[in-house]
Motif scaffolding. Structure first.
Motif, PDB file in Angstrom:
ATOM      1  N   ASN A  24     -48.533  30.480 -41.636  1.00 37.37           N
ATOM      2  CA  ASN A  24     -49.416  30.707 -40.505  1.00 37.37           C
ATOM      3  C   ASN A  24     -50.202  29.416 -40.306  1.00 37.37           C
ATOM      4  O   ASN A  24     -51.228  29.206 -40.930  1.00 37.37           O
ATOM      5  CB  ASN A  24     -50.340  31.876 -40.860  1.00 37.37           C
ATOM      6  N   LEU A  25     -49.673  28.520 -39.482  1.00 37.73           N
ATOM      7  CA  LEU A  25     -50.265  27.182 -39.386  1.00 37.73           C
ATOM      8  C   LEU A  25     -51.422  27.163 -38.396  1.00 37.73           C
ATOM      9  O   LEU A  25     -51.381  27.839 -37.380  1.00 37.73           O
ATOM     10  CB  LEU A  25     -49.207  26.169 -38.938  1.00 37.73           C
ATOM     11  N   LEU A  38     -38.402  14.711 -63.950  1.00 37.35           N
ATOM     12  CA  LEU A  38     -39.109  14.327 -62.730  1.00 37.35           C
ATOM     13  C   LEU A  38     -38.338  14.846 -61.530  1.00 37.35           C
ATOM     14  O   LEU A  38     -37.117  14.715 -61.464  1.00 37.35           O
ATOM     15  CB  LEU A  38     -39.200  12.793 -62.658  1.00 37.35           C
ATOM     16  N   ARG A  39     -39.079  15.459 -60.609  1.00 39.10           N
ATOM     17  CA  ARG A  39     -38.472  15.863 -59.345  1.00 39.10           C
ATOM     18  C   ARG A  39     -39.290  15.231 -58.232  1.00 39.10           C
ATOM     19  O   ARG A  39     -40.496  15.490 -58.098  1.00 39.10           O
ATOM     20  CB  ARG A  39     -38.480  17.384 -59.212  1.00 39.10           C
ATOM     21  N   VAL A  40     -38.651  14.365 -57.469  1.00 45.02           N
ATOM     22  CA  VAL A  40     -39.333  13.711 -56.351  1.00 45.02           C
ATOM     23  C   VAL A  40     -38.967  14.483 -55.090  1.00 45.02           C
ATOM     24  O   VAL A  40     -37.785  14.639 -54.771  1.00 45.02           O
ATOM     25  CB  VAL A  40     -38.898  12.239 -56.229  1.00 45.02           C
ATOM     26  N   ASN A  41     -39.971  15.000 -54.418  1.00 41.77           N
ATOM     27  CA  ASN A  41     -39.749  15.830 -53.240  1.00 41.77           C
ATOM     28  C   ASN A  41     -39.940  15.006 -51.973  1.00 41.77           C
ATOM     29  O   ASN A  41     -40.961  14.325 -51.829  1.00 41.77           O
ATOM     30  CB  ASN A  41     -40.752  16.984 -53.214  1.00 41.77           C
ATOM     31  N   TYR A  42     -38.974  15.100 -51.083  1.00 41.84           N
ATOM     32  CA  TYR A  42     -39.078  14.381 -49.810  1.00 41.84           C
ATOM     33  C   TYR A  42     -39.008  15.401 -48.677  1.00 41.84           C
ATOM     34  O   TYR A  42     -38.013  16.122 -48.539  1.00 41.84           O
ATOM     35  CB  TYR A  42     -37.940  13.354 -49.684  1.00 41.84           C
ATOM     36  N   TYR A  43     -40.085  15.484 -47.911  1.00 39.01           N
ATOM     37  CA  TYR A  43     -40.165  16.457 -46.814  1.00 39.01           C
ATOM     38  C   TYR A  43     -40.151  15.703 -45.486  1.00 39.01           C
ATOM     39  O   TYR A  43     -41.170  15.144 -45.084  1.00 39.01           O
ATOM     40  CB  TYR A  43     -41.459  17.275 -46.921  1.00 39.01           C
ATOM     41  N   PRO A  44     -39.000  15.678 -44.805  1.00 36.11           N
ATOM     42  CA  PRO A  44     -38.954  14.945 -43.535  1.00 36.11           C
ATOM     43  C   PRO A  44     -39.774  15.665 -42.465  1.00 36.11           C
ATOM     44  O   PRO A  44     -40.139  16.832 -42.607  1.00 36.11           O
ATOM     45  CB  PRO A  44     -37.460  14.971 -43.170  1.00 36.11           C
ATOM     46  N   LYS A  45     -40.065  14.940 -41.380  1.00 34.57           N
ATOM     47  CA  LYS A  45     -40.735  15.554 -40.227  1.00 34.57           C
ATOM     48  C   LYS A  45     -39.925  16.750 -39.761  1.00 34.57           C
ATOM     49  O   LYS A  45     -38.695  16.737 -39.840  1.00 34.57           O
ATOM     50  CB  LYS A  45     -40.803  14.565 -39.061  1.00 34.57           C
ATOM     51  N   CYS A  46     -40.628  17.754 -39.235  1.00 36.95           N
ATOM     52  CA  CYS A  46     -39.929  18.964 -38.803  1.00 36.95           C
ATOM     53  C   CYS A  46     -40.402  19.379 -37.409  1.00 36.95           C
ATOM     54  O   CYS A  46     -41.602  19.520 -37.187  1.00 36.95           O
ATOM     55  CB  CYS A  46     -40.218  20.082 -39.795  1.00 36.95           C
ATOM     56  N   LEU A  68     -40.327  26.312 -44.413  1.00 34.80           N
ATOM     57  CA  LEU A  68     -41.176  25.800 -45.489  1.00 34.80           C
ATOM     58  C   LEU A  68     -40.471  24.620 -46.142  1.00 34.80           C
ATOM     59  O   LEU A  68     -39.241  24.575 -46.184  1.00 34.80           O
ATOM     60  CB  LEU A  68     -41.427  26.880 -46.542  1.00 34.80           C
ATOM     61  N   GLY A  69     -41.259  23.678 -46.688  1.00 35.89           N
ATOM     62  CA  GLY A  69     -40.665  22.582 -47.445  1.00 35.89           C
ATOM     63  C   GLY A  69     -40.201  23.081 -48.802  1.00 35.89           C
ATOM     64  O   GLY A  69     -39.212  22.615 -49.355  1.00 35.89           O
ATOM     65  N   SER A  93     -44.680  19.014 -41.837  1.00 37.34           N
ATOM     66  CA  SER A  93     -45.454  18.481 -40.717  1.00 37.34           C
ATOM     67  C   SER A  93     -44.539  18.060 -39.572  1.00 37.34           C
ATOM     68  O   SER A  93     -43.453  17.541 -39.809  1.00 37.34           O
ATOM     69  CB  SER A  93     -46.251  17.266 -41.217  1.00 37.34           C
ATOM     70  N   PRO A  94     -44.992  18.265 -38.324  1.00 31.69           N
ATOM     71  CA  PRO A  94     -44.186  17.835 -37.182  1.00 31.69           C
ATOM     72  C   PRO A  94     -44.256  16.315 -36.971  1.00 31.69           C
ATOM     73  O   PRO A  94     -43.369  15.722 -36.370  1.00 31.69           O
ATOM     74  CB  PRO A  94     -44.812  18.567 -35.996  1.00 31.69           C
ATOM     75  N   ALA A  95     -45.315  15.691 -37.512  1.00 37.32           N
ATOM     76  CA  ALA A  95     -45.570  14.289 -37.179  1.00 37.32           C
ATOM     77  C   ALA A  95     -45.321  13.320 -38.321  1.00 37.32           C
ATOM     78  O   ALA A  95     -45.103  12.134 -38.102  1.00 37.32           O
ATOM     79  CB  ALA A  95     -47.029  14.142 -36.712  1.00 37.32           C
ATOM     80  N   ASN A  96     -45.337  13.821 -39.565  1.00 36.77           N
ATOM     81  CA  ASN A  96     -45.262  12.906 -40.709  1.00 36.77           C
ATOM     82  C   ASN A  96     -44.291  13.382 -41.776  1.00 36.77           C
ATOM     83  O   ASN A  96     -44.211  14.570 -42.057  1.00 36.77           O
ATOM     84  CB  ASN A  96     -46.641  12.798 -41.388  1.00 36.77           C
ATOM     85  N   GLU A  97     -43.590  12.418 -42.372  1.00 38.10           N
ATOM     86  CA  GLU A  97     -42.817  12.737 -43.572  1.00 38.10           C
ATOM     87  C   GLU A  97     -43.814  12.850 -44.720  1.00 38.10           C
ATOM     88  O   GLU A  97     -44.944  12.375 -44.621  1.00 38.10           O
ATOM     89  CB  GLU A  97     -41.800  11.643 -43.863  1.00 38.10           C
TER      90      GLU A  97
END
Length: 366
Positions: A38-39, A218-226, A233-234, A301-305
């Motif tokens: 619920n953003l 180690l787990r590096v998470n990369y969440y691209p713009k959406c 959800l990421g 995020s719609p604007a940022n990775e």
């Protein structure tokens, strides 16, 4: 240990989807209504939206002082955070801001490499090590909006440099330095957690198999713009399956949400150069639920990775994990049946993240 040789469907990199400028996300990423975030709308703050409440911020500097009162107060803050929140931020934790920044920069560079170079490190469900885009091997599962890179650091028998990225240059050295500092911090916190339970300081560490045998990855998470962050959800809600997690968050883009005591999702705003510590399921089991592993999720995020580094400190895979005998009494009988971390992790790798269902299945019948 793993039955699965390969993924059930061709892997799609979320980063490629994001870069193709699509206006609507594929159905594979659309969460059922009940699970959608619920953003807050862009223009006004709606009071029903996830609240920004602060998870505790603890200054670990208090542990390295001769001030007995401050030392005791710091221990007490950690104890309270483990019992009430399962999550806390730490500052003055001993890791240099330079190393933290270098680690993030290095991984950002990796995720910005051409796809064919990254795909040379593609992972499989056999070990999960390498470059990945899904958790769980269920065919047709609804996926999360993220890519990741996963690698083993400890015990040394599992460390395999060929699984670590070779580019950008010097990334392995940076990784080595970063993981070494993380292990130090985890060992330190394990001692503190033991002492706060009224136990000898090496009890929790020994339950993990001792310093030499404990696991670290180690787990590096990369969440691209959406383009439609309200539908996906990421990372789906889950509690961490391992022992202790130390997260280096993206300070620019908040995304981690923790489930508060009233079930509201709380967005964590990272303090400058802080690390976020959370209790995993194995410590909840060992402490007989005195310390809690809490559900969390990630919004996109719609604007940022967004990029974050999660270091997991885990028990040796084949040691029985059950409530510590020192913590089991007539008044507080053992809440969990015995399992091993290998068995536990297997169910999560098969099914993917599922709230707290994995640990709840191990609750001893009353």
């Amino acid at each position: 240990m793993n039955m699965f040789q390969d993924w059930p469907e061709p892997i799609v990199r979320v980063q490629s989807l994001s870069q193709s400028n699509l206006k609507a996300i594929p159905n594979r990423y659309v969460k059922p209504l009940s699970q959608r975030p619920n953003l807050p709308s862009q223009n006004h703050h709606n009071k029903h939206n996830p609240v920004t409440a602060a998870i505790p911020i603890i200054d670990l500097g208090g542990l390295y002082t001769n001030d007995i009162t401050l030392h005791a107060k710091t221990l007490d803050e950690i104890s309270k955070a483990c019992k009430e929140w399962g999550f806390f931020q730490v500052v003055n934790h001993g890791m240099s801001p330079q190393l933290m920044n270098r680690a993030k920069e290095t991984w950002r560079e990796f995720f910005h490499l051409p796809m064919e170079l990254k795909n040379m490190h593609a992972n499989s469900p056999k070990t999960y090590e390498g470059y990945g885009s899904r958790l769980g091997v269920e065919k047709g599962a609804i996926l999360d909006w993220s890519d990741y890179y996963y690698l083993h650091y400890r015990p040394s028998s599992l460390k395999d440099y060929t699984k670590w990225p070779s580019l950008p240059l010097h990334c392995r050295e940076v990784l080595e330095d970063y993981c070494m500092e993380m292990v130090k911090l985890c060992e330190n916190l394990m001692n503190i957690l033991s002492r706060n339970l009224g136990l000898q300081e090496d009890i929790l560490q020994n339950a993990f198999g001792g310093i030499e045998e404990s696991g670290g990855c180690l787990r590096v998470n990369y969440y691209p713009k959406c383009p439609q962050p309200e539908l996906t959800l990421g990372l789906s809600p889950h509690s961490d399956p391992g022992g202790l997690t130390i997260l280096l968050p993206d300070e620019q883009v908040a995304g981690l949400q923790v489930r508060g005591c009233d079930d509201a999702w709380i967005t964590v705003e990272p303090a400058p150069h802080a690390l976020i510590v959370n209790i995993g399921d194995q410590i909840q089991m060992l402490t007989n639920s005195i310390y809690k592993s809490i559900e969390h999720r990630v919004i996109v995020s719609p604007a940022n990775e967004r990029l974050s580094l999660a270091f997991f400190y885990n028990p040796k895979g084949n040691i029985p994990i059950e409530p510590l005998k020192e913590l089991v009494t007539e008044d507080s009988p053992a809440l969990y049946s015995s399992t091993t971390y290998d068995q536990y992790r297997q169910s999560i790798r098969t099914q993917g993240p599922r709230s707290k269902s994995h640990i709840d299945e191990l609750r001893s019948p009353r």
